[in-house]
Enzyme design. Sequence first.
Site, PDB file in Angstrom:
ATOM      1  N   ARG A 207       0.653  -0.522   0.520  1.00  0.00           N
ATOM      2  CA  ARG A 207       0.170   0.093   0.137  1.00  0.00           C
ATOM      3  C   ARG A 207       0.716   1.264  -0.080  1.00  0.00           C
ATOM      4  NH1 ARG A 207      -3.685  -2.197   5.067  1.00  0.00           N
ATOM      5  NH2 ARG A 207      -4.205  -3.726   4.173  1.00  0.00           N
TER       6      ARG A 207
ATOM      7  N   ASP B  93       1.760   5.264   0.688  1.00  0.00           N
ATOM      8  CA  ASP B  93       0.682   6.443   0.399  1.00  0.00           C
ATOM      9  C   ASP B  93       0.312   7.693  -0.382  1.00  0.00           C
ATOM     10  OD1 ASP B  93       0.661   5.316   2.957  1.00  0.00           O
ATOM     11  OD2 ASP B  93       3.040   6.332   3.848  1.00  0.00           O
TER      12      ASP B  93
ATOM     13  N   ARG C 115      10.559   7.040   4.207  1.00  0.00           N
ATOM     14  CA  ARG C 115      10.582   8.222   4.482  1.00  0.00           C
ATOM     15  C   ARG C 115      11.057   8.937   5.303  1.00  0.00           C
ATOM     16  NH1 ARG C 115       4.341  10.076   3.442  1.00  0.00           N
ATOM     17  NH2 ARG C 115       5.696  11.399   3.516  1.00  0.00           N
TER      18      ARG C 115
END
Length: 250
Positions: free
Chosen positions: A52, A54, A197
Site C-alpha cells: 500500500r 501512501d 520516508r
Amino acid sequence: METYRYFLEIAYKGSNYHGWQIQVNAHTLQEEIEKKLSILLGRPTTIMGSGRTDTGVHASQQFLHFDSDTELDQTTFLKKINGILPTDIAAYSLRKVKPDAHTRFDAIWRSYVYKISLRKNPFEENSVWFLFKQLDVKKMNEAARLLLNHEDFQCFSKVHTDVNNFNCTIKAAFWEQKEDQLLFHITANRFLRGMVRAIVGTLIEVGTGKISLEGFLDILDSKDRKKAKASAPAQGLYLCSIIYPENIFI
C-alpha cells in the site's frame, strides 16, 4: 466454474490519488483500477496489491492480482486495459499464476528509490523532493550501511499501525549521486508504514551534520519514532521493484 488468477504489472504517478488502498470519500488507485477492470471483464472485480503506497507516492513497478472466469490473452488485455486506464496509470505485463498465488504474501524482496533534486527543475514537479542543501553523501552512506545490521525498525514506523512486529531484513541501502539528482536505494523483505520516508528524512539530517553516526545508531536502538526526524515528502518516493519466486507462475 473455473477461475484463473493473474498478476498484473503496473506503474503509476501517485500525485492525484490518496494512496493505494480504498477509502471512503477519497480517490484511490485501488478504486480506480478495480472500476476499470470490472468494466473490461464484465463483472465486479477486486484486486490485491503487493503493498500500500501512501498519498502522493509513485510506483515504477507495482503488482496486483485478480481472478477472471475466462483465460486472458496478454497482448489483447494490455491494449484494452491501457485504453481505459487514466493517463497516470499504465499496465505493462500480465502473467497467469497458481490459484493461491498472492502479490503481497509471496513477495520475497521489495525495493524503493527516493529521488532528490539538488536544483529546481520545472519538469520534475511532484516527482522529486527539491532540496537545496549541502549534503555529506559519504557520511549518509556510512549511516545507511548501519541499517543492514538491524532488525527492529520501530523508530521509523508510523506509530498507530497494525503489525505483529517491526522486524525487517534490509539487504541493500545506499545513496547514489547523478549530477544534480541524489537517489536513495533500499531493498528489504518488508517495509513498515512510512518507513522509507522516515529513514530518508533522518539520513538527510546526517548529511547536514545535525546528526552524527553515533546519534543515528542511538535512534535505531531507541525503537522510538519521536527520536527519528521528520519524514521526507511523499512526491520523491517510488516503489520500483518486487521480486517473486518463479514457481508461482504458470
